[in-house]
Design an enzyme around this catalytic site. Structure first.
Site, short mmCIF file in Angstrom:
data_model
loop_
_atom_site.label_atom_id
_atom_site.label_comp_id
_atom_site.label_asym_id
_atom_site.label_seq_id
_atom_site.Cartn_x
_atom_site.Cartn_y
_atom_site.Cartn_z
N HIS A 174 -2.41 7.72 -11.20
CA HIS A 174 -2.39 9.16 -11.41
C HIS A 174 -3.82 9.65 -11.44
CE1 HIS A 174 -1.47 13.06 -13.13
NE2 HIS A 174 -0.21 12.84 -12.77
N ASP A 234 7.10 9.66 -11.85
CA ASP A 234 8.06 9.47 -10.76
C ASP A 234 8.61 8.06 -10.66
OD1 ASP A 234 8.11 12.04 -9.81
OD2 ASP A 234 6.24 11.77 -8.71
N1 ACO Z 1 -1.06 1.25 -5.46
C1 ACO Z 1 -2.13 0.47 -5.16
N2 ACO Z 1 -3.41 0.86 -5.34
C2 ACO Z 1 -3.62 2.07 -5.86
C3 ACO Z 1 -2.56 2.94 -6.19
C4 ACO Z 1 -1.25 2.50 -5.99
N3 ACO Z 1 -0.21 3.27 -6.29
N4 ACO Z 1 -3.08 4.10 -6.69
C5 ACO Z 1 -4.39 3.98 -6.66
N5 ACO Z 1 -4.74 2.75 -6.16
C6 ACO Z 1 -6.12 2.21 -6.01
C7 ACO Z 1 -6.82 2.82 -4.82
O1 ACO Z 1 -6.62 2.06 -3.66
C8 ACO Z 1 -8.24 2.81 -5.29
O2 ACO Z 1 -8.71 1.48 -5.18
P1 ACO Z 1 -10.27 1.20 -4.79
O3 ACO Z 1 -11.06 1.75 -5.94
O4 ACO Z 1 -10.35 -0.28 -4.64
O5 ACO Z 1 -10.52 1.96 -3.52
C9 ACO Z 1 -8.15 3.13 -6.79
O6 ACO Z 1 -6.86 2.64 -7.16
C10 ACO Z 1 -8.27 4.60 -7.14
O7 ACO Z 1 -7.30 5.33 -6.36
P2 ACO Z 1 -7.53 6.79 -5.77
O8 ACO Z 1 -6.61 6.98 -4.63
O9 ACO Z 1 -9.00 6.99 -5.53
O10 ACO Z 1 -7.13 7.69 -7.00
P3 ACO Z 1 -6.73 9.22 -6.92
O11 ACO Z 1 -6.94 9.77 -8.29
O12 ACO Z 1 -7.43 9.91 -5.79
O13 ACO Z 1 -5.18 9.19 -6.54
C11 ACO Z 1 -2.81 9.03 -6.72
C12 ACO Z 1 -4.14 9.29 -7.47
C13 ACO Z 1 -2.75 9.91 -5.47
C14 ACO Z 1 -1.66 9.45 -7.64
C15 ACO Z 1 -2.72 7.54 -6.35
O14 ACO Z 1 -2.76 6.75 -7.53
C16 ACO Z 1 -1.48 7.20 -5.53
O15 ACO Z 1 -1.49 7.34 -4.30
N6 ACO Z 1 -0.35 6.76 -6.20
C17 ACO Z 1 0.89 6.51 -5.51
C18 ACO Z 1 1.62 7.84 -5.23
C19 ACO Z 1 2.22 8.44 -6.47
O16 ACO Z 1 2.88 7.78 -7.26
N7 ACO Z 1 2.02 9.76 -6.65
C20 ACO Z 1 2.60 10.53 -7.76
C21 ACO Z 1 1.55 11.00 -8.71
S1 ACO Z 1 2.29 11.80 -10.07
C22 ACO Z 1 2.67 13.33 -9.48
O17 ACO Z 1 2.00 13.89 -8.65
C23 ACO Z 1 3.77 13.97 -10.04
#
Ligand code: ACO
Length: 422
Positions: A307, A364
């Site tokens: 998140h 979610d």
């Molecule tokens: N699975 C695997 N790796 C992940 C995940 C995941 N679900 N989420 C983040 N990471 C990793 C990224 O690859 C990144 O790794 P790195 O530092 O080695 O490059 C690190 O964790 C940080 O991730 P970011 O994408 O930079 O974090 P950001 O804050 O931009 O994104 C997000 C947050 C979009 C929610 C992300 O965690 C994600 O895509 N999660 C899956 C989708 C999801 O569940 N979305 C619902 C969010 S809740 C809502 O909106 C109601």
């Protein structure tokens, strides 16, 4: 701590005031940055460090896993409040008295008829259309049928617009689902509660009497409360920015629905269920999918994990996990994907990759399992989220308009070609 921040650029020093929120969070007020520095801006893609507004609606502390609406903890509200009470709280600032709630509900019901011609718009969509696209279009179309709703210059006009969208939106949600299923499109039953009425509109079969299931009503009520607001997330920021041009509430909410649709935001609930199903069909090997999620060369992400602001357990996920167990037990459903979800969660919480990046289950991760148990089709999950988020969008939009916030218009750092001759 000093109440000023100092910035030095090119040997020149500038001072900016600090702003403190009611929970002691500190922001540097850079409203005068461009004018005092002669054009310097800040660069913050994804607004990871930017507070776009001052807001009195929702407080969340992602490090501690705290979420409060108007000062009330999400745990208390989920346990003790009704969804409609939370709608009132978010929009008007305080919990309603019984009488206030009754008047509010009566006003919503009085505005719940949707122009029958909206069905013609629905007719034009192919059955394969995703419900979020359909809902966004129908919500936008509401302005055409209610042009007076754009004028919110008096408190009364604002109130009328608010109760109109609260009354009509559940009808659009139900029609969106039923059209796809080839079921007749009907209006609500004003003798029922807000959530019960929605369920009846969604599930009533033409040849059967609708029998309400209190377990499903209570579970949905709770789910909607948990989704009702989440401060300046992607869709809410969209609603505020669109509304800042003085576009009407319905058009702004239509834009918010589009923002919510994406799998990185509200669309994650559908994506989670599809992922869990895919893992089950592939033999249920959660370790294989954990490895894929950690592989930087593999685009697969563990949906429902991570998140932008929670670097701790999403407090809503804790409540939903318990609710998922209860609803499935109460309804006598054994769903193998709940076991897969629990296994994935356990593995992720002990895995260095997830621990170091502070990736926890979000709202979610378990909600789809409950929606599925209620008989809601997978592609309607994000629509249910939109229905839950509706009061938050309304409250934030109303706050933005009442505070007469300026039009949302960020700057950029231009990196293209310098002037070229044609
Ligand atoms: N699975 C695997 N790796 C992940 C995940 C995941 N679900 N989420 C983040 N990471 C990793 C990224 O690859 C990144 O790794 P790195 O530092 O080695 O490059 C690190 O964790 C940080 O991730 P970011 O994408 O930079 O974090 P950001 O804050 O931009 O994104 C997000 C947050 C979009 C929610 C992300 O965690 C994600 O895509 N999660 C899956 C989708 C999801 O569940 N979305 C619902 C969010 S809740 C809502 O909106 C109601």
């Amino acid at each position: 701590m000093s109440n000023k921040a100092k910035l030095t650029v090119g040997g020149k020093e500038y001072e900016f005031p600090l702003v403190k929120g009611s929970e002691e969070e500190v922001a540097i007020d850079i409203k005068s940055l461009r004018s005092v520095t002669g054009g310097i801006t800040t660069l913050d893609p994804g607004f990871k460090n930017t507070s776009s507004c001052e807001s009195a609606i929702t407080f969340l502390d992602g490090e501690k896993g705290i979420l409060r609406y108007r000062g009330y903890s999400i745990e208390d509200l989920a346990e003790k409040a009704s969804f409609l009470g939370v709608v009132y709280l978010l929009i008007f600032g305080d919990l309603p008295t019984e009488e206030q709630l009754a008047v509010f509900h009566a006003d919503i019901k009085s505005k719940s008829v949707v122009d029958d011609d909206i069905k013609k718009i629905l007719d034009a969509f192919p059955k394969s259309a995703h419900p979020m696209g359909v809902l966004s279009s129908l919500t936008s179309a509401l302005t055409a049928f209610n042009p007076a709703s754009v004028d919110v210059s008096s408190a009364e006009a604002m109130y009328n617009t608010v109760v109109k969208i609260l009354g009509k939106f559940p009808v659009l949600v139900a029609w969106t689902m039923r059209k796809k299923q080839g079921l007749p499109l009907d209006y609500g039953d004003n003798t029922l509660g807000y959530v019960e009425n929605l369920l009846k509109m969604m599930f009533k079969q033409p040849n059967e009497e609708y029998v309400p299931n209190p377990i499903v009503i209570n579970a949905l009520d709770k789910l909607l409360i948990l989704h009702a607001d989440h401060e300046q997330n992607c869709s809410t920021s969209t609603v505020r920015v669109v509304g800042s041009s003085h576009a009407g509430l319905f058009a702004s909410i239509s834009a918010g629905i589009s923002a919510l649709w994406g799998p990185l935001h509200g669309g994650a609930n559908q994506a989670v269920l599809e992922m869990l199903e895919a893992i089950r069909e592939d033999g249920g090997d959660t370790k294989k999918y954990m490895a894929k999620a950690k592989d930087s060369n593999d685009p697969f992400r563990l949906m429902g994990f991570g998140h932008r602001v929670y670097k701790n357990f999403d407090p809503r996920a804790r409540i939903i996990k318990v609710a998922a167990d209860e609803v499935l037990a109460d309804l006598g459903i054994e769903d193998p994907i709940l076991d897969i979800a629990k296994a994935l969660e356990q593995e992720a919480l002990q895995d260095d990759y997830f621990v170091q990046r502070k990736l926890y289950p979000n709202v979610d991760f378990y909600s789809g399992i409950i929606y599925r148990a209620m008989g809601i089709p997978v592609d309607m999950f994000t629509v249910m989220f939109a229905l839950g988020r509706l009061p938050g969008w309304i409250a934030q939009w109303k706050e933005m308009r009442n505070k007469k916030e300026p039009i949302g218009r960020p700057r950029q750092v231009y990196t293209g070609s310098n002037q070229r001759s044609f």
